[in-house]
Design a protein around this motif. Structure first.
Motif, short mmCIF file in Angstrom:
data_model
loop_
_atom_site.label_atom_id
_atom_site.label_comp_id
_atom_site.label_asym_id
_atom_site.label_seq_id
_atom_site.Cartn_x
_atom_site.Cartn_y
_atom_site.Cartn_z
N HIS A 229 0.83 -1.20 0.00
CA HIS A 229 0.00 0.00 0.00
C HIS A 229 0.87 1.25 0.00
CE1 HIS A 229 -0.31 1.99 4.17
NE2 HIS A 229 0.80 1.31 4.16
N ILE A 230 0.23 2.35 -0.38
CA ILE A 230 0.83 3.68 -0.31
C ILE A 230 -0.10 4.54 0.52
CG2 ILE A 230 1.49 5.74 -1.63
CD1 ILE A 230 2.08 3.85 -4.00
N LEU A 231 0.46 5.25 1.48
CA LEU A 231 -0.33 6.09 2.39
C LEU A 231 0.09 7.55 2.23
CD1 LEU A 231 -2.14 6.72 4.90
CD2 LEU A 231 -0.12 6.17 6.30
N VAL A 232 -0.90 8.43 2.16
CA VAL A 232 -0.68 9.87 2.27
C VAL A 232 -1.48 10.33 3.48
CG1 VAL A 232 -0.91 12.13 1.19
CG2 VAL A 232 -0.36 10.13 -0.21
N ARG A 233 -0.80 10.79 4.50
CA ARG A 233 -1.46 11.09 5.77
C ARG A 233 -2.29 12.37 5.73
NH1 ARG A 233 -0.08 7.77 9.68
NH2 ARG A 233 1.87 6.58 9.55
N ILE B 229 -3.81 3.81 -1.45
CA ILE B 229 -4.09 2.89 -2.55
C ILE B 229 -3.41 1.59 -2.18
CG2 ILE B 229 -4.51 4.47 -4.48
CD1 ILE B 229 -1.58 4.36 -5.18
N VAL B 230 -4.03 0.46 -2.54
CA VAL B 230 -3.50 -0.85 -2.17
C VAL B 230 -3.40 -1.72 -3.41
CG1 VAL B 230 -5.78 -1.74 -1.55
CG2 VAL B 230 -3.74 -2.85 -0.64
N GLN B 231 -2.33 -2.48 -3.49
CA GLN B 231 -2.13 -3.46 -4.56
C GLN B 231 -2.21 -4.86 -3.95
OE1 GLN B 231 1.88 -4.16 -6.17
NE2 GLN B 231 1.01 -3.94 -8.23
N ARG B 232 -3.07 -5.70 -4.51
CA ARG B 232 -3.17 -7.08 -4.01
C ARG B 232 -2.20 -7.96 -4.78
NH1 ARG B 232 -8.91 -10.16 -3.66
NH2 ARG B 232 -8.18 -11.69 -5.18
N VAL B 233 -1.27 -8.55 -4.06
CA VAL B 233 -0.24 -9.37 -4.69
C VAL B 233 -0.69 -10.82 -4.81
CG1 VAL B 233 2.16 -10.15 -4.51
CG2 VAL B 233 1.54 -7.84 -3.76
N GLY B 234 -1.33 -11.36 -3.77
CA GLY B 234 -1.74 -12.76 -3.79
C GLY B 234 -2.80 -13.03 -2.74
N THR B 235 -3.38 -14.26 -2.81
CA THR B 235 -4.44 -14.70 -1.90
C THR B 235 -4.17 -16.15 -1.51
OG1 THR B 235 -5.95 -13.36 -3.23
CG2 THR B 235 -6.95 -14.77 -1.56
N LEU C 64 -0.46 9.95 -7.51
CA LEU C 64 0.31 8.71 -7.41
C LEU C 64 -0.43 7.56 -8.09
CD1 LEU C 64 1.54 8.98 -3.69
CD2 LEU C 64 2.79 9.57 -5.77
N ARG C 65 -1.76 7.52 -7.92
CA ARG C 65 -2.56 6.47 -8.57
C ARG C 65 -2.48 6.60 -10.09
NH1 ARG C 65 -4.84 3.12 -11.02
NH2 ARG C 65 -6.61 1.82 -10.42
N ALA C 66 -2.49 7.84 -10.59
CA ALA C 66 -2.39 8.07 -12.03
C ALA C 66 -1.04 7.62 -12.57
CB ALA C 66 -2.63 9.54 -12.34
N LYS D 297 8.19 3.46 -2.34
CA LYS D 297 9.47 3.82 -1.72
C LYS D 297 9.71 5.33 -1.78
CE LYS D 297 11.99 -0.54 -2.43
NZ LYS D 297 13.13 -1.19 -3.11
N GLU D 298 9.29 5.95 -2.88
CA GLU D 298 9.53 7.38 -3.06
C GLU D 298 8.53 8.26 -2.31
OE1 GLU D 298 9.21 7.85 -7.24
OE2 GLU D 298 11.16 6.91 -7.71
N SER D 299 7.26 7.81 -2.23
CA SER D 299 6.21 8.75 -1.84
C SER D 299 5.33 8.33 -0.68
CB SER D 299 5.31 9.04 -3.05
OG SER D 299 6.06 9.53 -4.14
N SER D 300 5.34 7.05 -0.29
CA SER D 300 4.45 6.64 0.80
C SER D 300 4.87 7.29 2.12
CB SER D 300 4.46 5.12 0.96
OG SER D 300 3.61 4.73 2.04
#
Length: 447
Positions: free
Chosen positions: A297-301, A384-390, A318-320, A333-336
């Motif tokens: 995930h990426i967080l913007v507080r 925003i969150v990216q799902r890698v696996g389940t 960032l999503r764009a 790594k750059e922006s979260s």
């Protein structure tokens, strides 16, 4: 981001007046100068007491007959407020502090739970005549009390593997778990013969009312019990036989749901115990498979330094970038702004859907492996969150041991912490004020 804060907050909201709808707190929220009680070097104002009583009455809306008379309810609630003051003072003396940042996070979560933002919450409180700083201070107190309790548990409560093994064997042998409720008629340490006789008479009288059907058990607990859980109807939750006092355990196996036994004399006084329902322990703690997700995930507080609008604009950008082909891990790594996961490209490892709260769980469950969610809001900010696996994970055995460990620890904590509160209350100087009279309920400690 942490897993512990949502759990702490849920516990906090379960016991604090802020869990009521905000309009309840506005009832008769006119500031009053009168002092309801003096607690050591602190005071409880009449306005504080009235707000707390309004909260209790709101919880019993439609069931008002279960509440005791107003003067008895007022004394019960005032005693709770006294204990809060004493616990906050002890916590502060032990070095427990709640930072402004942590408090702001809690306030954001409360606002979100009420379908609002912090600014809107501030305006709503002002419109209801509630001082925002007073409200904020009450939230700080409740978090402080929760941390004192956690500190107490960590320093004094331990559960060995042997105790867990014994409880598992007991559970397997007994085959059942029991949902219980109780009414306590408390006796002081070193009770005199007259005090014991008075307590016995009161307990017998309550039992007679129950036997005649003049009052149901929950209502009787609210009206007559001296236990800290009286206003919750005396509910004790589910227990195995080894968690039931020996005086009751053998009788409990012969009882039917709905039956009440007692009064029986115990260390704290006379108790009435009700068997609410019974369930099969093995079925309750059987195999349990859960879906786990591997995600980034990426967080913007959102905080005092960054408004909601600014954070939303940043997360949209960032999503764009990611939608345009940028690598998710590199952008993280750059922006979260989540310092715990930023260095790992936002990687959160494997987790169940509810690990980071319902909003996060809904998003990760709603996308496919490899997919990236749209921006969404939590109490921490925009994500925003990216799902890698389940994967499906059987947590039956581990879950069962963890549940038993938690249950044993909770029982120990209840017993030890209640004794701690009794000591705290007994050592304190407390003076209840009524008009021009003052009622001292304890003698100041001798120096």
């Amino acid at each position: 981001m942490t897993k512990s804060f949502p759990v702490l907050l849920a516990s906090l909201l379960a016991v604090s007046s802020v869990s009521a709808p905000l309009q309840v707190l506005a009832q008769e929220a006119q500031p009053l100068d009168r002092i309801a009680a003096v607690v050591d070097e602190d005071v409880i104002l009449q306005s504080e007491l009235q707000r707390a009583i309004a909260n209790i009455k709101a919880q019993y809306a439609g069931r008002e007959a279960q509440l005791p008379p107003d003067d008895v309810l007022s004394r019960q609630v005032l005693e709770r407020l006294v204990l809060v003051k004493l616990q906050v003072a002890r916590a502060q003396g032990s070095g427990i502090r709640v930072s402004d940042q942590e408090l702001t996070q809690a306030m954001n979560a409360i606002a979100q739970q009420n379908g609002s933002t912090l600014d809107a919450l501030r305006q709503r409180l002002a419109g209801d005549g509630i001082d925002f700083n007073d409200f904020r201070a009450s939230v700080r107190d409740e978090i402080t009390v929760q941390r004192l309790r956690q500190s107490f548990a960590q320093s004094r409560i331990s559960v060995s593997e042997g105790e867990v093994d014994a409880a598992l064997k007991q559970q397997a042998d007994a085959g059942n778990q029991f949902h219980l409720a109780h009414i306590l008629v408390a006796l002081p340490d070193g009770a005199t013969a007259e005090q014991i006789a008075t307590g016995q008479k009161k307990a017998d009288g309550v039992k007679a009312l129950l036997d005649k059907g003049e009052l149901d058990f929950n209502a009787a607990a609210v009206r007559y019990s001296d236990s800290p859980n009286a206003l919750e109807g005396g509910d004790l939750g589910w227990r195995t036989l080894d968690e039931i006092p020996a005086a009751f355990a053998q009788t409990m196996q012969q009882m039917k749901p709905g039956e009440v036994v007692g009064p029986i004399r115990g260390p704290s006084g006379f108790q009435l115990l009700k068997l609410v329902e019974v369930r099969d322990a093995s079925a309750a703690a059987g195999t349990h498979t859960v879906t786990e997700y591997h995600g980034r995930h990426i967080l913007v507080r959102v905080d005092d330094a960054q408004s909601d609008a600014a954070a939303k604009a940043k997360i949209d950008t960032l999503r764009a970038r990611i939608a345009g082909g940028a690598d998710f891990q590199q952008v993280a790594k750059e922006s979260s702004e989540d310092t715990n996961s930023k260095g790992q490209g936002g990687d959160l490892g494997w987790f169940p859907a509810d690990a980071f709260g319902p909003a996060f769980g809904q998003q990760v469950a709603g996308i496919q492996d490899g997919g990236v969610s749209q921006p969404f809001r939590t109490d921490a900010g925009w994500h925003i969150v990216q799902r890698v696996g389940t994967r499906q994970t059987d947590v039956g055995s581990d879950n069962q041991r963890a549940q038993i460990r938690e249950t044993i620890g909770r029982r120990k904590l209840e017993d030890e912490y209640n004794r701690f509160l009794q000591e705290l209350r007994g050592e304190a100087y407390v003076s209840f004020r009524s008009g021009d009279r003052a009622e001292n309920t304890a003698t100041p400690p001798q120096s």
